[in-house]
Write a protein that holds these residues in place. Structure first.
Motif, mmCIF file in Angstrom:
data_model
loop_
_atom_site.group_PDB
_atom_site.id
_atom_site.type_symbol
_atom_site.label_atom_id
_atom_site.label_comp_id
_atom_site.label_asym_id
_atom_site.label_seq_id
_atom_site.Cartn_x
_atom_site.Cartn_y
_atom_site.Cartn_z
ATOM 1 N N GLY A 41 0.581 -1.010 -0.232
ATOM 2 C CA GLY A 41 0.069 -0.057 0.003
ATOM 3 C C GLY A 41 0.789 1.111 -0.088
ATOM 4 O O GLY A 41 0.479 2.274 -0.902
ATOM 5 N N ASN A 42 1.896 1.331 0.906
ATOM 6 C CA ASN A 42 2.878 2.443 0.956
ATOM 7 C C ASN A 42 3.462 2.637 -0.218
ATOM 8 O O ASN A 42 3.622 3.695 -0.885
ATOM 9 C CB ASN A 42 3.730 2.432 1.990
ATOM 10 N N LEU A 43 3.928 1.607 -0.993
ATOM 11 C CA LEU A 43 4.715 1.632 -2.340
ATOM 12 C C LEU A 43 3.858 2.264 -3.414
ATOM 13 O O LEU A 43 4.523 3.083 -4.019
ATOM 14 C CB LEU A 43 5.421 0.182 -2.616
ATOM 15 N N SER A 44 2.517 1.700 -3.389
ATOM 16 C CA SER A 44 1.823 2.302 -4.341
ATOM 17 C C SER A 44 1.392 3.733 -4.268
ATOM 18 O O SER A 44 1.457 4.400 -5.299
ATOM 19 C CB SER A 44 0.197 1.634 -4.278
ATOM 20 N N ILE A 45 1.152 4.204 -3.039
ATOM 21 C CA ILE A 45 1.059 5.634 -2.960
ATOM 22 C C ILE A 45 2.392 6.557 -3.148
ATOM 23 O O ILE A 45 2.148 7.560 -3.827
ATOM 24 C CB ILE A 45 0.775 5.873 -1.098
ATOM 25 N N GLN A 46 3.465 5.881 -2.766
ATOM 26 C CA GLN A 46 4.662 6.740 -3.209
ATOM 27 C C GLN A 46 5.078 6.707 -4.924
ATOM 28 O O GLN A 46 5.372 7.659 -5.394
ATOM 29 C CB GLN A 46 5.870 6.155 -2.640
ATOM 30 N N ILE A 47 4.849 5.552 -5.412
ATOM 31 C CA ILE A 47 4.763 5.506 -6.848
ATOM 32 C C ILE A 47 3.722 6.647 -7.547
ATOM 33 O O ILE A 47 4.070 7.214 -8.508
ATOM 34 C CB ILE A 47 4.474 3.985 -7.242
ATOM 35 N N GLU A 48 2.595 6.569 -6.719
ATOM 36 C CA GLU A 48 1.561 7.658 -7.532
ATOM 37 C C GLU A 48 2.113 8.956 -7.361
ATOM 38 O O GLU A 48 1.882 9.868 -8.258
ATOM 39 C CB GLU A 48 0.145 7.515 -6.812
ATOM 40 N N LYS A 49 2.765 9.404 -6.107
ATOM 41 C CA LYS A 49 3.178 10.619 -5.584
ATOM 42 C C LYS A 49 4.223 11.042 -6.977
ATOM 43 O O LYS A 49 4.438 12.163 -7.532
ATOM 44 C CB LYS A 49 3.723 10.956 -4.658
ATOM 45 N N LEU A 50 5.448 10.009 -7.043
ATOM 46 C CA LEU A 50 6.208 10.335 -8.071
ATOM 47 C C LEU A 50 5.842 10.439 -9.739
ATOM 48 O O LEU A 50 6.075 11.295 -10.222
ATOM 49 C CB LEU A 50 7.420 9.061 -7.972
ATOM 50 N N GLN A 51 4.835 9.735 -9.913
ATOM 51 C CA GLN A 51 4.320 9.800 -11.255
ATOM 52 C C GLN A 51 3.528 11.060 -11.368
ATOM 53 O O GLN A 51 3.529 11.698 -12.514
ATOM 54 C CB GLN A 51 3.149 8.634 -11.533
ATOM 55 N N SER A 52 2.875 11.608 -10.335
ATOM 56 C CA SER A 52 2.093 12.904 -10.606
ATOM 57 C C SER A 52 2.805 14.112 -10.673
ATOM 58 O O SER A 52 2.519 14.992 -11.175
ATOM 59 C CB SER A 52 1.181 13.098 -9.224
ATOM 60 N N VAL A 53 3.952 13.821 -10.180
ATOM 61 C CA VAL A 53 5.079 15.225 -10.553
ATOM 62 C C VAL A 53 6.011 14.921 -11.737
ATOM 63 O O VAL A 53 6.677 15.699 -12.148
ATOM 64 C CB VAL A 53 5.852 15.539 -9.121
ATOM 65 N N GLY A 54 5.669 13.746 -12.393
ATOM 66 C CA GLY A 54 6.415 13.730 -13.498
ATOM 67 C C GLY A 54 7.827 12.709 -13.495
ATOM 68 O O GLY A 54 8.523 13.107 -14.346
ATOM 69 N N TYR A 55 7.906 12.522 -12.267
ATOM 70 C CA TYR A 55 9.486 11.964 -12.042
ATOM 71 C C TYR A 55 9.487 10.571 -12.147
ATOM 72 O O TYR A 55 10.695 10.016 -12.909
ATOM 73 C CB TYR A 55 9.846 11.876 -10.523
ATOM 74 N N ILE A 56 8.349 9.819 -12.668
ATOM 75 C CA ILE A 56 8.421 8.358 -13.155
ATOM 76 C C ILE A 56 7.409 8.104 -13.917
ATOM 77 O O ILE A 56 6.381 8.963 -13.854
ATOM 78 C CB ILE A 56 8.453 7.261 -12.156
ATOM 79 N N GLU A 57 7.288 7.214 -14.991
ATOM 80 C CA GLU A 57 6.389 6.732 -15.727
ATOM 81 C C GLU A 57 5.879 5.383 -15.380
ATOM 82 O O GLU A 57 6.641 4.441 -14.908
ATOM 83 C CB GLU A 57 6.732 6.711 -17.395
ATOM 84 N N VAL A 58 4.511 5.215 -15.274
ATOM 85 C CA VAL A 58 3.967 3.817 -14.751
ATOM 86 C C VAL A 58 3.293 3.121 -16.105
ATOM 87 O O VAL A 58 2.343 3.704 -16.491
ATOM 88 C CB VAL A 58 3.197 4.008 -13.579
ATOM 89 N N ASN A 59 3.690 1.997 -16.360
ATOM 90 C CA ASN A 59 2.849 1.132 -17.159
ATOM 91 C C ASN A 59 2.287 -0.147 -16.641
ATOM 92 O O ASN A 59 3.048 -0.658 -15.846
ATOM 93 C CB ASN A 59 3.532 0.963 -18.485
ATOM 94 N N LYS A 60 1.014 -0.466 -16.948
ATOM 95 C CA LYS A 60 0.557 -1.741 -16.539
ATOM 96 C C LYS A 60 0.402 -2.406 -17.549
ATOM 97 O O LYS A 60 -0.437 -2.074 -18.783
ATOM 98 C CB LYS A 60 -0.825 -1.060 -15.787
ATOM 99 N N ILE A 61 1.150 -3.587 -17.675
ATOM 100 C CA ILE A 61 0.936 -4.790 -18.548
ATOM 101 C C ILE A 61 0.550 -5.965 -18.029
ATOM 102 O O ILE A 61 0.126 -6.198 -16.758
ATOM 103 C CB ILE A 61 2.287 -4.710 -19.349
ATOM 104 N N PHE A 62 0.563 -6.961 -18.885
ATOM 105 C CA PHE A 62 0.313 -8.475 -18.461
ATOM 106 C C PHE A 62 1.409 -9.325 -18.711
ATOM 107 O O PHE A 62 2.038 -9.248 -20.036
ATOM 108 C CB PHE A 62 -0.946 -9.096 -19.192
ATOM 109 N N ARG A 63 1.726 -10.170 -17.834
ATOM 110 C CA ARG A 63 2.770 -11.124 -18.138
ATOM 111 C C ARG A 63 2.410 -12.268 -17.536
ATOM 112 O O ARG A 63 1.957 -12.637 -16.620
ATOM 113 C CB ARG A 63 4.277 -10.574 -17.038
ATOM 114 N N ASN A 64 2.381 -13.206 -18.380
ATOM 115 C CA ASN A 64 1.973 -14.722 -18.192
ATOM 116 C C ASN A 64 0.493 -14.528 -17.667
ATOM 117 O O ASN A 64 0.113 -15.186 -16.746
ATOM 118 C CB ASN A 64 2.726 -15.400 -17.164
ATOM 119 N N LYS A 65 -0.296 -13.624 -18.114
ATOM 120 C CA LYS A 65 -1.614 -13.520 -17.885
ATOM 121 C C LYS A 65 -2.010 -12.919 -16.681
ATOM 122 O O LYS A 65 -2.953 -12.605 -16.135
ATOM 123 C CB LYS A 65 -2.388 -14.837 -17.933
#
Length: 95
Positions: A41-65
């Motif tokens: 949960g904490n990691l998700s929140i921190q990733i969202e914060k970094l993404q919201s300011v443009g420091y990281i890009e997040v892509n959601k894909i499927f691997r092995n379904k």
């Protein structure tokens, strides 16, 4: 004089995420979870914060379904990290 520290970067978990991504092309959520020792949960929140300011890009894909979240540092994130490191050096050099 002391340089100002980036408040977004100045968080233990966010700094760990950025530090890992600086040396990698991309990292998946599971890897970041293991390396940062954060809760999911904490990691998700921190990733969202970094993404919201443009420091990281997040892509959601499927691997092995199965869903997989991939994170990648942006040029803006790399520049912010470098500036943060320089700011920390100013603290160390002003003793």
């Amino acid at each position: 004089m002391f340089k100002e520290l980036d408040p977004v970067m100045h968080s233990e978990v966010r700094l760990r995420i950025i530090s890992l991504l600086v040396s990698m092309e991309e990292a998946d959520f599971k890897y970041l979870l293991e390396q940062t020792k954060a809760t999911a949960g904490n990691l998700s929140i921190q990733i969202e914060k970094l993404q919201s300011v443009g420091y990281i890009e997040v892509n959601k894909i499927f691997r092995n379904k199965r869903p997989c979240t991939l994170c990648r540092i942006t040029q803006k994130g790399l520049e912010a990290f470098q500036k943060y490191v320089e700011s920390l050096k100013s603290f160390l050099n002003n003793h």
